[in-house]
Motif scaffolding. Sequence first.
Motif, PDB file in Angstrom:
ATOM      1  N   ILE A 182     -24.660 -27.974  -0.428  1.00  0.00           N
ATOM      2  CA  ILE A 182     -24.235 -26.714   0.165  1.00  0.00           C
ATOM      3  C   ILE A 182     -23.859 -25.719  -0.911  1.00  0.00           C
ATOM      4  CG2 ILE A 182     -22.459 -25.635   1.594  1.00  0.00           C
ATOM      5  CD1 ILE A 182     -22.546 -28.032   3.405  1.00  0.00           C
ATOM      6  N   SER A 183     -23.132 -26.166  -1.906  1.00  0.00           N
ATOM      7  CA  SER A 183     -22.718 -25.188  -2.910  1.00  0.00           C
ATOM      8  C   SER A 183     -23.174 -25.538  -4.315  1.00  0.00           C
ATOM      9  CB  SER A 183     -21.197 -25.020  -2.902  1.00  0.00           C
ATOM     10  OG  SER A 183     -20.585 -26.192  -3.362  1.00  0.00           O
ATOM     11  N   ALA A 184     -23.556 -26.789  -4.550  1.00  0.00           N
ATOM     12  CA  ALA A 184     -24.075 -27.121  -5.870  1.00  0.00           C
ATOM     13  C   ALA A 184     -25.557 -26.750  -5.899  1.00  0.00           C
ATOM     14  CB  ALA A 184     -23.877 -28.599  -6.156  1.00  0.00           C
ATOM     15  N   SER A 185     -26.178 -26.939  -7.036  1.00  0.00           N
ATOM     16  CA  SER A 185     -27.569 -26.519  -7.174  1.00  0.00           C
ATOM     17  C   SER A 185     -28.503 -27.363  -6.316  1.00  0.00           C
ATOM     18  CB  SER A 185     -27.984 -26.642  -8.632  1.00  0.00           C
ATOM     19  OG  SER A 185     -29.376 -26.486  -8.747  1.00  0.00           O
ATOM     20  N   ASN A 186     -29.548 -26.732  -5.812  1.00  0.00           N
ATOM     21  CA  ASN A 186     -30.587 -27.456  -5.092  1.00  0.00           C
ATOM     22  C   ASN A 186     -31.901 -27.453  -5.843  1.00  0.00           C
ATOM     23  OD1 ASN A 186     -29.553 -28.509  -2.562  1.00  0.00           O
ATOM     24  ND2 ASN A 186     -29.031 -26.393  -2.113  1.00  0.00           N
ATOM     25  N   GLU A 187     -31.861 -27.013  -7.098  1.00  0.00           N
ATOM     26  CA  GLU A 187     -33.079 -26.942  -7.894  1.00  0.00           C
ATOM     27  C   GLU A 187     -33.394 -28.315  -8.484  1.00  0.00           C
ATOM     28  OE1 GLU A 187     -35.141 -24.207  -8.511  1.00  0.00           O
ATOM     29  OE2 GLU A 187     -33.978 -23.368  -6.874  1.00  0.00           O
ATOM     30  N   PRO A 188     -34.684 -28.648  -8.579  1.00  0.00           N
ATOM     31  CA  PRO A 188     -35.030 -29.941  -9.167  1.00  0.00           C
ATOM     32  C   PRO A 188     -34.775 -29.951 -10.672  1.00  0.00           C
ATOM     33  CG  PRO A 188     -37.006 -28.663  -8.736  1.00  0.00           C
ATOM     34  CD  PRO A 188     -35.866 -27.883  -8.179  1.00  0.00           C
ATOM     35  N   LEU A 189     -34.812 -31.147 -11.230  1.00  0.00           N
ATOM     36  CA  LEU A 189     -34.738 -31.285 -12.677  1.00  0.00           C
ATOM     37  C   LEU A 189     -36.151 -31.132 -13.239  1.00  0.00           C
ATOM     38  CD1 LEU A 189     -33.244 -32.263 -15.311  1.00  0.00           C
ATOM     39  CD2 LEU A 189     -33.977 -34.565 -14.668  1.00  0.00           C
ATOM     40  N   TYR A 190     -36.292 -30.291 -14.248  1.00  0.00           N
ATOM     41  CA  TYR A 190     -37.581 -30.139 -14.911  1.00  0.00           C
ATOM     42  C   TYR A 190     -37.570 -30.930 -16.210  1.00  0.00           C
ATOM     43  CZ  TYR A 190     -38.548 -26.341 -11.693  1.00  0.00           C
ATOM     44  OH  TYR A 190     -38.771 -25.611 -10.558  1.00  0.00           O
ATOM     45  N   VAL A 191     -38.626 -31.657 -16.448  1.00  0.00           N
ATOM     46  CA  VAL A 191     -38.740 -32.435 -17.676  1.00  0.00           C
ATOM     47  C   VAL A 191     -40.073 -32.053 -18.318  1.00  0.00           C
ATOM     48  CG1 VAL A 191     -38.848 -34.740 -18.669  1.00  0.00           C
ATOM     49  CG2 VAL A 191     -37.415 -34.324 -16.671  1.00  0.00           C
ATOM     50  N   ILE A 192     -39.997 -31.438 -19.477  1.00  0.00           N
ATOM     51  CA  ILE A 192     -41.217 -31.001 -20.141  1.00  0.00           C
ATOM     52  C   ILE A 192     -41.483 -31.941 -21.316  1.00  0.00           C
ATOM     53  CG2 ILE A 192     -42.355 -29.118 -21.393  1.00  0.00           C
ATOM     54  CD1 ILE A 192     -40.595 -27.173 -19.828  1.00  0.00           C
ATOM     55  N   ILE A 231     -48.776 -31.830 -13.637  1.00  0.00           N
ATOM     56  CA  ILE A 231     -47.418 -31.741 -13.115  1.00  0.00           C
ATOM     57  C   ILE A 231     -47.228 -32.909 -12.175  1.00  0.00           C
ATOM     58  CG2 ILE A 231     -45.811 -30.371 -11.749  1.00  0.00           C
ATOM     59  CD1 ILE A 231     -47.325 -27.882 -12.639  1.00  0.00           C
ATOM     60  N   THR A 232     -46.195 -33.664 -12.402  1.00  0.00           N
ATOM     61  CA  THR A 232     -45.902 -34.810 -11.555  1.00  0.00           C
ATOM     62  C   THR A 232     -44.580 -34.543 -10.859  1.00  0.00           C
ATOM     63  OG1 THR A 232     -46.975 -36.218 -13.161  1.00  0.00           O
ATOM     64  CG2 THR A 232     -45.594 -37.312 -11.525  1.00  0.00           C
ATOM     65  N   ILE A 233     -44.560 -34.749  -9.565  1.00  0.00           N
ATOM     66  CA  ILE A 233     -43.333 -34.495  -8.835  1.00  0.00           C
ATOM     67  C   ILE A 233     -42.804 -35.803  -8.275  1.00  0.00           C
ATOM     68  CG2 ILE A 233     -42.354 -33.306  -6.841  1.00  0.00           C
ATOM     69  CD1 ILE A 233     -44.837 -31.296  -7.651  1.00  0.00           C
ATOM     70  N   LEU A 234     -41.598 -36.117  -8.689  1.00  0.00           N
ATOM     71  CA  LEU A 234     -40.949 -37.336  -8.207  1.00  0.00           C
ATOM     72  C   LEU A 234     -40.087 -36.937  -7.022  1.00  0.00           C
ATOM     73  CD1 LEU A 234     -39.771 -38.845 -11.628  1.00  0.00           C
ATOM     74  CD2 LEU A 234     -42.026 -38.987 -10.559  1.00  0.00           C
ATOM     75  N   VAL A 251     -37.492 -34.406  -9.177  1.00  0.00           N
ATOM     76  CA  VAL A 251     -37.766 -34.197 -10.594  1.00  0.00           C
ATOM     77  C   VAL A 251     -39.192 -33.675 -10.729  1.00  0.00           C
ATOM     78  CG1 VAL A 251     -37.892 -35.275 -12.877  1.00  0.00           C
ATOM     79  CG2 VAL A 251     -36.228 -36.112 -11.201  1.00  0.00           C
ATOM     80  N   VAL A 252     -39.368 -32.664 -11.572  1.00  0.00           N
ATOM     81  CA  VAL A 252     -40.703 -32.144 -11.855  1.00  0.00           C
ATOM     82  C   VAL A 252     -41.017 -32.463 -13.315  1.00  0.00           C
ATOM     83  CG1 VAL A 252     -42.147 -30.089 -11.979  1.00  0.00           C
ATOM     84  CG2 VAL A 252     -40.430 -30.293 -10.174  1.00  0.00           C
ATOM     85  N   LEU A 253     -42.012 -33.318 -13.514  1.00  0.00           N
ATOM     86  CA  LEU A 253     -42.399 -33.696 -14.873  1.00  0.00           C
ATOM     87  C   LEU A 253     -43.622 -32.882 -15.266  1.00  0.00           C
ATOM     88  CD1 LEU A 253     -42.278 -37.574 -14.380  1.00  0.00           C
ATOM     89  CD2 LEU A 253     -40.513 -36.160 -15.411  1.00  0.00           C
ATOM     90  N   ILE A 254     -43.509 -32.176 -16.359  1.00  0.00           N
ATOM     91  CA  ILE A 254     -44.627 -31.348 -16.803  1.00  0.00           C
ATOM     92  C   ILE A 254     -45.123 -31.897 -18.134  1.00  0.00           C
ATOM     93  CG2 ILE A 254     -45.319 -29.029 -17.535  1.00  0.00           C
ATOM     94  CD1 ILE A 254     -43.095 -27.991 -15.641  1.00  0.00           C
ATOM     95  N   GLN A 255     -46.415 -32.170 -18.178  1.00  0.00           N
ATOM     96  CA  GLN A 255     -47.019 -32.639 -19.427  1.00  0.00           C
ATOM     97  C   GLN A 255     -47.895 -31.525 -19.975  1.00  0.00           C
ATOM     98  OE1 GLN A 255     -44.898 -35.519 -19.327  1.00  0.00           O
ATOM     99  NE2 GLN A 255     -46.525 -35.944 -20.823  1.00  0.00           N
ATOM    100  N   THR A 256     -47.758 -31.249 -21.242  1.00  0.00           N
ATOM    101  CA  THR A 256     -48.622 -30.220 -21.822  1.00  0.00           C
ATOM    102  C   THR A 256     -49.850 -30.886 -22.434  1.00  0.00           C
ATOM    103  OG1 THR A 256     -47.449 -30.266 -23.915  1.00  0.00           O
ATOM    104  CG2 THR A 256     -46.678 -28.702 -22.276  1.00  0.00           C
ATOM    105  N   LYS A 257     -50.868 -30.056 -22.624  1.00  0.00           N
ATOM    106  CA  LYS A 257     -52.143 -30.595 -23.105  1.00  0.00           C
ATOM    107  C   LYS A 257     -52.012 -31.058 -24.552  1.00  0.00           C
ATOM    108  CE  LYS A 257     -54.988 -27.739 -20.097  1.00  0.00           C
ATOM    109  NZ  LYS A 257     -55.660 -26.444 -19.974  1.00  0.00           N
ATOM    110  N   GLN A 258     -52.720 -32.117 -24.852  1.00  0.00           N
ATOM    111  CA  GLN A 258     -52.708 -32.672 -26.196  1.00  0.00           C
ATOM    112  C   GLN A 258     -54.130 -32.601 -26.765  1.00  0.00           C
ATOM    113  OE1 GLN A 258     -49.835 -34.005 -27.560  1.00  0.00           O
ATOM    114  NE2 GLN A 258     -48.677 -33.526 -25.716  1.00  0.00           N
ATOM    115  N   GLY A 259     -54.227 -32.692 -28.059  1.00  0.00           N
ATOM    116  CA  GLY A 259     -55.559 -32.748 -28.668  1.00  0.00           C
ATOM    117  C   GLY A 259     -56.192 -34.101 -28.419  1.00  0.00           C
TER     118      GLY A 259
END
Lengths: 1037, 539
Positions: A182-192, A231-234, A251-259
Amino acid sequence: MVKVRHSLIAALGILLCAGPLGAQTPTGTVTGRVLDRSSQRPLPGVSVGVEGTDNVTVSGADGRFILTNVPAGLRRITASSIGYAALQQDVTVIAGESANLEFMLETEALALDALIVTGYGTQRRLAITGSVATVNADAANVGVISSANDMIQGRVAGVHMTVNNGEPGAGVQVRIRGGTSISASNEPLYVIDGMPIDNVPTEPRGIGIDSDPPLSRNPLALLNPSDIESITILKDAAATAIYGSRAANGVVLIQTKQGSPGAVSIEYDGYIASSTAANTLDLMTGAEYRQFVQDLVSAGETRLATRLANMGSADTNWEDELLHTGITHSHNVSFAGGSQSTRYRASLNYMDQEGVVISNGFERIQGRLNAAHDAFGGRLRLGLNLSSSHMINDYLPYENTGGFEGGVFTNMVIYDPTRPVMFTDPATGEEVFYEQFCTSTGCTPQRLEQRNPVALAEQVADEGKTTRTLGNVTAAFDLFPGLTAQMNLGADRSNGIRRTYLPRSSPVGAQFEGRARQISRDLSSLTLQTFLTAQRRLFDAHDVELVAGYEYNEYSTNEFGAEGQGFSTDAFGYYNLGGGNTLVKPFSWAEESKLVSFFSRANYSLADKYFLTGVLRYDGSSRFGEGNKWALFPAISASWRLSEESFLQGRWFSDLRLRAGYGLQGNPAVPPYASLITLGPGGNYVFGETPVTGIAPTRNANPDLKWEETSQFNVAVDWGFSDNRFNGTIEYYVKNTSDLLLEVPVPQPALVATRLENIGKVKNQGLEISVNAPVLTGPSLSWQAGLVFAAERNEVVDLGGRTSLQSARASGQGQSDTWTQRILPGHPLGTFFGPVFTRVSTETTAAWVPGQQLFRCATASATCINGETRQPTGADYTVIGDANPDFTVGLNSQLNWGRFDASFLVRGEVGQDVFNNTSLVYATKGAVLQGRNFLKSALDDGVGIDEPAIYSSRWIEDGSFIRLQNLTLGYRFPLPGLNLRQDARAYVSFDNLLLLTDYSGYDPEVHTAAEGLAVRGVDYLNYARPRTITTGIRLAF
Amino acid sequence: MTIKRTTRRHSMDKARITTAAFCGLLLATQGCTDLSETPLSAITPDNFYRTEQEVLGGLASIYNGLQGSLWGYYNFSEITTDELIVPTRGNDWFDGGRWLEMHRQTWTASSPAAEDINGTWNNAYTGIARANVLLGVLPDIAIANKAVVDAEVRTLRAFYYYMLLDMFGGVPIVETTEIAERPRNTRQEVFNFIESELNAVRGALPLQWPSDQHGRMTQGAADAILASLYLNAEVFTGTVTTGGLQRGTARWDDAITVADRIINSGAYSLAADWHDNFSPDNHLSPENILVVKSIAQAGFGWNEHFLYRALHYNSGAGGAWNGFSTLAETYYAFDTLSIQTLPVPGTNRTADILISNDERHKVFLAGQHYHVFTGQPVLDRAGTPLFFTPQIQDETQAAENEGVRIYKWPADPNFTGQWHGNDVAYFRLAEIYLIKAEALNELGQPAAAMQIVNMLRERVFDPDKPATETTQAEVRERIRKERLFELAAEAKRRQDLIRWDRFTLPWAFKAGGDPWRILMPIPQTQLDANPMLEQNPGY
C-alpha cells in the motif's frame, strides 16, 4: 553473460571428459547448413565452431558454413546466434574427409534446452520450476523504444506497465502480478548483468509552479535498448526467492549483448521518428467563448458585462499553440568479435527525443563495453560489463497535481482564448508574450494567477542532467570439476543535477524578481557477490546443483541545493545564483544503508522428468528496527514433466509439464533510519524579532519495524505440441502480503502524527495464460502469433483494525483535501468512494433550483427529497468505482514473407474505472466568472454557471480500451557490392496508431501522481501520449 | 566536530568494503553482518539538547505549534460561529463541503471537516509531545536558566491542553514520551492539571522578557490562561450529554483574582490606539500578553495569515484566497451612525454600508475595495469594480464580491512571499478587563463591570459614547456585545457562545444545532489509532 555461461559449460565439459588434445592430430573438414526451424529459412551470420578450440566460422547468406582443420575424432560442433538457442551436435571427423551437419535452430523462447538466466546462475528451461518469462529483445525492439521497459509491454502475462505520460523519457510504473504494497514500493527489482539496480530517480525534483512538479523521469533510461539481449521476468516466489527481501514485486533480469567468437561484426541501426499528440482536449475556441459570454449577458447575467466589453479579439487555441510534431532520432553503432578465449562487444548510442509539446525533450549519449576472457584453458573466466550514459532532460513546467494556479497544462485549459500569444509592448515596441499585466501603456511583470501557457513553456528553464556509470566485473574459477567459485563486484554511480530558473519577466518569477535553483543528487551503490556452484550427476539419472553465496550491498545518497532570488536581470539564468539579492538557505541531506545476504539454492532433477528446487535466503537490512533487521526467505518448487512419462509419450504433447511452488518474499522499501527517532530542522519560531531555527523530531521511533512479507503460491501447466511449435502456459497464483508497511496515525501525544508500522494484509490472486502458435509455416511464408491474457483480483484483507484509510486527493481549484478513494477491507486498492450522482436538476424545490447537481441520499430530511439531495453527507458516500481492470490481453504477431516482415502488438484492458479529475475541475462553466476557459463538454450538461465542481460518480468513467500499440513493416535486402555476412533491414513502425475507448479524456491508461496511498486510476492533466511514425534501418557487416 | 566525523566516516567506508570482501571469501567476521545505523543529516535525541543553544532550538519547535493553531483551532473557533463563513464561490472553496459543514455544524467524526478536526487534535498534541521530550531531558543537562525553561515549557504544554479541553473536553493527560494507547481523562482532571501546572510554574516565569526574547511565556501569559480557564470553569468542568451541557462549578472569584494579578502587575497597559494591537509592528503594543510571533521572513511568520483568507486575489498583498467572510448580522451589530445605500457594480442590486463611530468597526471591509498598499480601487476577476456586499445571496453559490471581510491585521508593507510581521494575540489586556467585568457582573456587581466596559469604549469612540446599562441582565448583554466588538476574529467566539448557551442557536446559513455539538467529535482517525478513546456523546 549468456554466451559467457555457454562457453563456461562447454569448457567445463572439456575439462571433465575430453582431456588434453594432441598437438599433431590429423584434421578433416566439417561443412553444413544452418536453418531456422520454424520457417526453414537459411540463417546467415550464425557462429559455428568446434568446442574447446578457437576454430570458428560464420554461416553465409545461404546458411552454409565450412570448418576446416578440425582435428580428427569425435568432436562437438556448436552453432549459436542471437535470438536462437545454441545447438550442439557431435560428429566424428575423419582425417582428410568432409563431414556434413545440418543445424535447425529454434528461437530461444521455444527451446526447452535454452539456458535461462535465473539469478546467480542459469537453468535449462525445462528444469525451471518457478514462473519465469523471457522476452526476446530483438523481437520486442521495434518502434521508438526509449527504455528497456517498453520491450516488456504487452508481451508477458501478468506484467502490467504504464508509462507515466507522453513526456519524453517519462518514467514507467511496472507491476508484476499487481501491487501488493500500500505504501511501500511496488516496483520490481531490476538486475542488469547480475547487478541489482537501485532504481530511484537520479535527478531531484524541480520547482513546482504552485503545485507538484512533473514526475522524475525514468531512471532505467540509462540502458540503451539496442544493447539488450534478453529480458527475463521472475514472477513467482519460487523464482524470485533467491533475491529475497527485494523480490516481493518480482524481478526483471536484463542481459546485455556479448561478443561472440569469430570475425568482427559491425552493426549500425538508426531511426528517425515523428510524433504528434494522439488526442486533444476539446476546449472552447475564442469565438465560441465570446459567444458564450455574449449569450449570458444577453440573458441578463450582469456580472459578465464588463468582461464582455474587455474581451480580446484573438482566437487562440492554446492546445494547438503548445503541441507540435516532435522529432526523435537515434543512432546506434556497435562492433563485436573475438576469439574463443577473448570476446568483446562495444556500442555507442545517441538519442534525441522531442516532446509533442513544445520546449521539452530528452537526449542521451551512452556507451557500453562488454568483454570476456577465458584463461587457464577455460578454468578461469573473467567478464566485464561497463556502461556510461549522459542524459539531458529538458522539463516542461507543468503540474501533476495541483491547486489553484498552475503550470503549462492548467493554463492551456483555462487561459482566455480571446487573448493572443504575442503582444507588441507599446512602451518598447518589442514583441513579447502577452500576459494580463500587459496594458496599453506596456507590460509590468507581476504575479498573476493565470499565465500565458506558451510563455511558461518557453520562458521557464528547467533542466536535469545525469551522468551514470554502471559497471561490474565477474570472475568464475573452477576449483574442481563440478565446483566453481564466482565473484561479481559492481558499482553504480550517478550524478544528477536539476537546474531551474523562473524569470523576472514571467508571472511566476516576477514575485521573486527571478528565482534560480540548482540541486544536485549523487547516488552510489556498491555490490559484491561471491558464491560457489557445485554440479554433479549421481547414479546416472540424478542431477544435483547447489549454489551458496554471500552478497553485500551498500547505498548512499547525497543531495545539495541552493537558491537565489531577486535578480536585476534574467541574463544569468540558473547559472549564477549569487547574482540575486536574496540567497535562500542552502539545503542538503545524506543517507546510507546496507543490505547483507546469505543465499543458497538446490536444484535436483531425476531423469529430466522430476525437478525440485529449494531456495533459502537470509537478508539483513540496516533500515529496520533493532531485532528485526534479519529475515529468512525460503521457497520450494517442483515440476513434473508428464510428457516424458510412458503413458503420454508419443501422444499429443511434445511437452507437458506441471509446476507448483511456494515461497516467501520481502519488501524492504522503507527509507533509511525509519525505525529511529530523528530530529531535524523544523518548527521555527521567533523570539524577540529574531528568527530561531527549531529542532524538532521528524519521526517517531518504531523499534518493531520489520519487513513487509509476501507469500506466494503458484501452480502452472506448460504445454507444447508438434515439437513445441505450439506452446503455452496457464498459471494461477495467490499472493498474500502481510505486515504491510503503512504510515498510520499513532495514539497521541506523539512527536509526529503518524508512524511507519507493519499493519494489515493484502491479497492478490490471478490467472495468466500465454499461447504461442505458428499460424503459417513455410520456407517463404511464416506467421507466428502470441497471446497473453491476465486477470487479477486484489483485495485489502485487513488494516490492523482500522475501518478505512483515505487516499487519492483530488487536484484542482476548490478540491482541497477532497479524498476520492478509500482503502477498505474487503475491497481492492483503487476503490473510488464518494457520492452517487443522479442528475442535474431542472425543477425548483425547497432544496434546489434548476442547474444544480443532485446526488443519492440515504435518509430523508429537509435536504433529502425522494432520495435525492444536493448536499450529500458522509452517510451518502459509497463505493462508486474500481480502478482495476477485469482482465488484460496482449496479442503480438510476426509475419515473414520472403524478404518482408510485419509485426504488430495489440493490447487491451477491460473493466477498469478512471476518475476524470480533468473534467471534474475544467468541465465547469462557472470558470467563465473567473475569466477562465473550460472544456466544451460543459456547454450542454445543463449545469448552472454558479454550480461548483463536486466530486461524485459523475466523473468516474469506464476506462476499457484496445490499443494498437505497434505495427512494424520491414524489408530485408542485400547490400550491393558486399557479400557474405551482409544483412540490411529497413522498416517503418507505427506506435499508438489506434486507440478504441469510450473514455472522454486524453487516454484511459493513466499514471497517477495524486497524493495518497496506493492510488490508482486518477487522470489529471496528463502530458498527451504521442502517436509516432518511425523509419529505421539496420545494417550488419 | 563535523570534520572529524566526516573523516572517520571516510575511513569506515574503506574498512567496510574490505570487510565485505573478506566476508565474500566466507571468512565470517563481525563486519559481515553489521547493520547498525547512524543517521548523517539528522540527529537523534541521545546526542541532542545538551547546550543552551540546542535547548533554544527545541523550545522554538514547541512554540511553533502556536502558529499551527492559527489554522485548525482558529478556524473552528470562528467558522463554527456567526463571526465567519466560508461560502462556496463558484469553483472556489467547495473543498468537499468542509467549510459549509463547519458553519452549519454538521460535521461528524469522519466527514470532510473531520480532517481539520484531526489536524487541530494533532497540532496541540504534537506540541505536548515535543514539550515532553524536552522536559524529559531537562533534569540531566546543565544549563543556566533551567528553572525558567522548565516553567516555560510547562506553561506552553498547559496552553495546548487548554485548547484540547476547549475543543474536545477530557483528553488523555500524558507527561512521558512513550507512544501508547490511553483512555481519556475527565474534563475535570484536565482542568485541574492545567490549573495546577500553571500555578506551580508561574512563579518561576519572568514578569517580562528582554526585548530580544519578546514573545516567550511570562507570568502574565500563565495568568491569562488561568483567567480564561476560570471564566469558562462552568463549561470546562461541566458534563456534556446528548441533552447538552450540565454546568460545573463557577470560579468567578478566581477569575477576578487572576485578572487583577495581571492588571496590577505593571507589565501591561492598554495601547493608546486600539489598532496598534494588530499592526505589523504590534510587538511594540503594551497590551498583548500571549502572542503568536511572526516576522516578515520566509518560514518565520504567519504564512497562512488571516488576511489572505479574507482578501481578494487582486487586493495587492501578493495574491489572496478570497474566502472567509463575516455574516451580515455581525457586521450590522455594531454602533450605527448612518447607513449608506450604494449600488453594487455589475448587478441591479444595492447594498447597505454601515457607518459606525466605533473604531473597532473599521476592521470590516465593505463596499468598494481598495488595494491594501496603494489605495487604488480594485477590480474583480471579471473586470468589474470589486464591491464587498454585507449580504450573501446563497452560501453555496456566492459571487466573489459577496460577504464583508474582516481585515483586523493589516498587511505588512515589508512582507516576503506571504509572510507578514503581525503577531497574533491569544490574550491581550483588553480581554483580561472583559473577563474581570463578566465575573464581576456574574457576582452581582454590574456597576463595577460597566466601569470597565466604558473604560474600554472610551478608547474606540470619539466623541466618547459610554454604555448605560444597569441591571445584571442588561450588563450581561452589554458585555457579550463588547466581547464581540472588541475580540471579533480573535478566536474567542466559539468559546464565548458556548459559555453563554448560544453556540447551537440558529443564525444565517445555519439551522439550530444539536446541543451536544459544543464538543467536537474525537476524529475517527484517532479512535482507530487509539481504541481506548471514547467518543463524545451524540457522535
